[in-house]
Motif scaffolding. Sequence first.
Motif, mmCIF file in Angstrom:
data_model
loop_
_atom_site.group_PDB
_atom_site.id
_atom_site.type_symbol
_atom_site.label_atom_id
_atom_site.label_comp_id
_atom_site.label_asym_id
_atom_site.label_seq_id
_atom_site.Cartn_x
_atom_site.Cartn_y
_atom_site.Cartn_z
ATOM 1 N N LEU A 1 -7.483 4.269 0.574
ATOM 2 C CA LEU A 1 -7.191 4.646 1.961
ATOM 3 C C LEU A 1 -6.878 6.133 2.094
ATOM 4 C CD1 LEU A 1 -4.848 1.623 2.773
ATOM 5 C CD2 LEU A 1 -7.273 1.849 3.368
ATOM 6 N N LEU A 2 -6.609 6.775 0.961
ATOM 7 C CA LEU A 2 -6.276 8.201 0.982
ATOM 8 C C LEU A 2 -7.474 9.085 0.681
ATOM 9 C CD1 LEU A 2 -2.834 8.204 -0.871
ATOM 10 C CD2 LEU A 2 -3.275 8.447 1.577
ATOM 11 N N VAL B 1 0.807 -1.227 0.000
ATOM 12 C CA VAL B 1 0.000 0.000 0.000
ATOM 13 C C VAL B 1 0.839 1.275 0.000
ATOM 14 C CG1 VAL B 1 -2.006 -1.065 1.102
ATOM 15 C CG2 VAL B 1 -0.263 -0.005 2.534
ATOM 16 N N GLN B 2 2.135 1.164 0.321
ATOM 17 C CA GLN B 2 2.972 2.371 0.393
ATOM 18 C C GLN B 2 3.634 2.646 -0.962
ATOM 19 O OE1 GLN B 2 3.119 4.377 2.848
ATOM 20 N NE2 GLN B 2 2.475 3.234 4.666
ATOM 21 N N PRO B 3 3.846 3.923 -1.273
ATOM 22 C CA PRO B 3 4.571 4.255 -2.507
ATOM 23 C C PRO B 3 6.054 3.905 -2.371
ATOM 24 C CG PRO B 3 4.208 6.236 -1.198
ATOM 25 C CD PRO B 3 3.492 5.115 -0.478
ATOM 26 N N VAL C 1 -4.384 4.964 9.841
ATOM 27 C CA VAL C 1 -3.724 3.821 10.494
ATOM 28 C C VAL C 1 -2.218 4.049 10.470
ATOM 29 C CG1 VAL C 1 -3.365 1.323 10.449
ATOM 30 C CG2 VAL C 1 -5.571 2.285 9.724
ATOM 31 N N LEU D 1 -4.817 -1.971 7.209
ATOM 32 C CA LEU D 1 -3.791 -1.517 6.258
ATOM 33 C C LEU D 1 -3.270 -0.131 6.665
ATOM 34 C CD1 LEU D 1 -5.482 -2.581 2.903
ATOM 35 C CD2 LEU D 1 -3.435 -3.599 3.951
ATOM 36 N N GLN D 2 -1.966 0.022 6.572
ATOM 37 C CA GLN D 2 -1.353 1.313 6.895
ATOM 38 C C GLN D 2 -1.881 2.410 5.969
ATOM 39 O OE1 GLN D 2 2.813 0.630 6.206
ATOM 40 N NE2 GLN D 2 2.988 -0.868 7.873
ATOM 41 N N THR D 3 -2.108 3.574 6.513
ATOM 42 C CA THR D 3 -2.411 4.722 5.648
ATOM 43 C C THR D 3 -1.164 5.033 4.828
ATOM 44 O OG1 THR D 3 -3.957 5.620 7.264
ATOM 45 C CG2 THR D 3 -3.095 7.152 5.610
ATOM 46 N N PRO D 4 -1.288 5.092 3.499
ATOM 47 C CA PRO D 4 -0.099 5.341 2.681
ATOM 48 C C PRO D 4 0.510 6.723 2.952
ATOM 49 C CG PRO D 4 -1.880 4.450 1.342
ATOM 50 C CD PRO D 4 -2.473 4.801 2.669
#
Lengths: 235, 178
Positions: free
Chosen positions: A200-201, A13-15, A223, B6-9
């Motif tokens: 999520l954004l 999920v992370q860039p 989160v 899920l982690q916040t991006p």
Amino acid sequence: MSEMAQQGFDMEVQPSYLDKGYKSTLLRAPSRALVLPKKSLSESTGPLFKDFEIGALDHDLTKNAIKVAEPLGERIVVHGTVTNEKGQPLPHTLIEIWQANSAGRYVHKVDQHDAPLDPNFLGTGRCMTDANGKYRFYTIKPGAYPWGNHYNAWRPAHIHLSLFGGDISSRLITQMYFPNDPLCKYDPIFNAVPTKGRDLLVSTFDLDHTEPSFALGYRFDIVLRGENATPFENL
Amino acid sequence: MSAKKLQTPSQTIGPYFAYGLTPGQYGYNFPGIVDGMMVDKNDEGNVVQIIGTVYDAEGKSVDDAMLELWQNDGERRLFGRYGTGTDEGNKFSFTTVKPKSVDGQAPFINVIIFMRGQLLHSYTRIYFEDEETLNATDETLNSIPEDRRKTIIAKKEDGRYVFDIYMQGNHETVFFQL
């Protein structure tokens, strides 16, 4: 604490540091493999702001810079819960906020976009989660604005949020977007996040938190990395 | 047991953070939470100044980075924040006390780096040139090839520590996975 020792950024999920669509990353992304350090006391802790005194209007960007009148634009109230990856709420977590005004102009001196400044709007504030990890702030819905990444590039409307969790590995700076914004699909910064993480954004419109005759409500839950529920006080 | 959330991006800090995160340093009318003065100058500890420059892959100094320093040696927990857009040569400057050794490790300060062009922040550590003995036996330092180790050891010049950060290139700073 041991079970979280090796948790890192969730790259589903992370860039990534380097993203070809977002050109500024080309000269600024670390290129070599990251080093895993021996864990230390300093890294299993972080700055705590639970005793920080939030100013009376810090959480209300519609009022904290008024000079002569109300700022222009659509008033909104943004709220949500800050949790760790286990879903446990994180109380007394500092959230710092900054954004463009309703015309898409930042107060920052280097912003040259030819859109009006609003003398009654600074666009910065802060709030703290309560004992249940909940936060709320009032602001003006920011406007979209152009930027130089590529021809006719426009950033979708967004609010910048900065958060500290219980230790420095849970540090997060992110951007909250608005539902159904047609610009998101063209935005390299938004799209640098893998598909699984993009929703999520995006905040959701929240009629239950819309304040009658005053402000539209949006919900944005956050989160933070890790499974710390309470920061270690005595380390 | 509930499913993991899920982690916040992460998203970039962008170029316009100063009035929100470092307003005092940049002269905006909003009180900041912290700046580069992590201790009082008259602090009874070993007060040190750490300055440096952040360089991009072309060797240009970065004028819109924000650094955060955090240190905890069991006695002092100190936090500072500074943007690279106000000082001559786009330098950053922190005043703090040098942390003590913990569990026999070489003393160090954690650094978190944010800037336009970084979708995720970077972590590094500042070690100190004049801690030869502890540096020589430090497990983390020794896990790094010798030619790269010096990228995270601050040099002492004119009574101050100098810690330059290179995002890429031959001198690329060692960044950590926390």
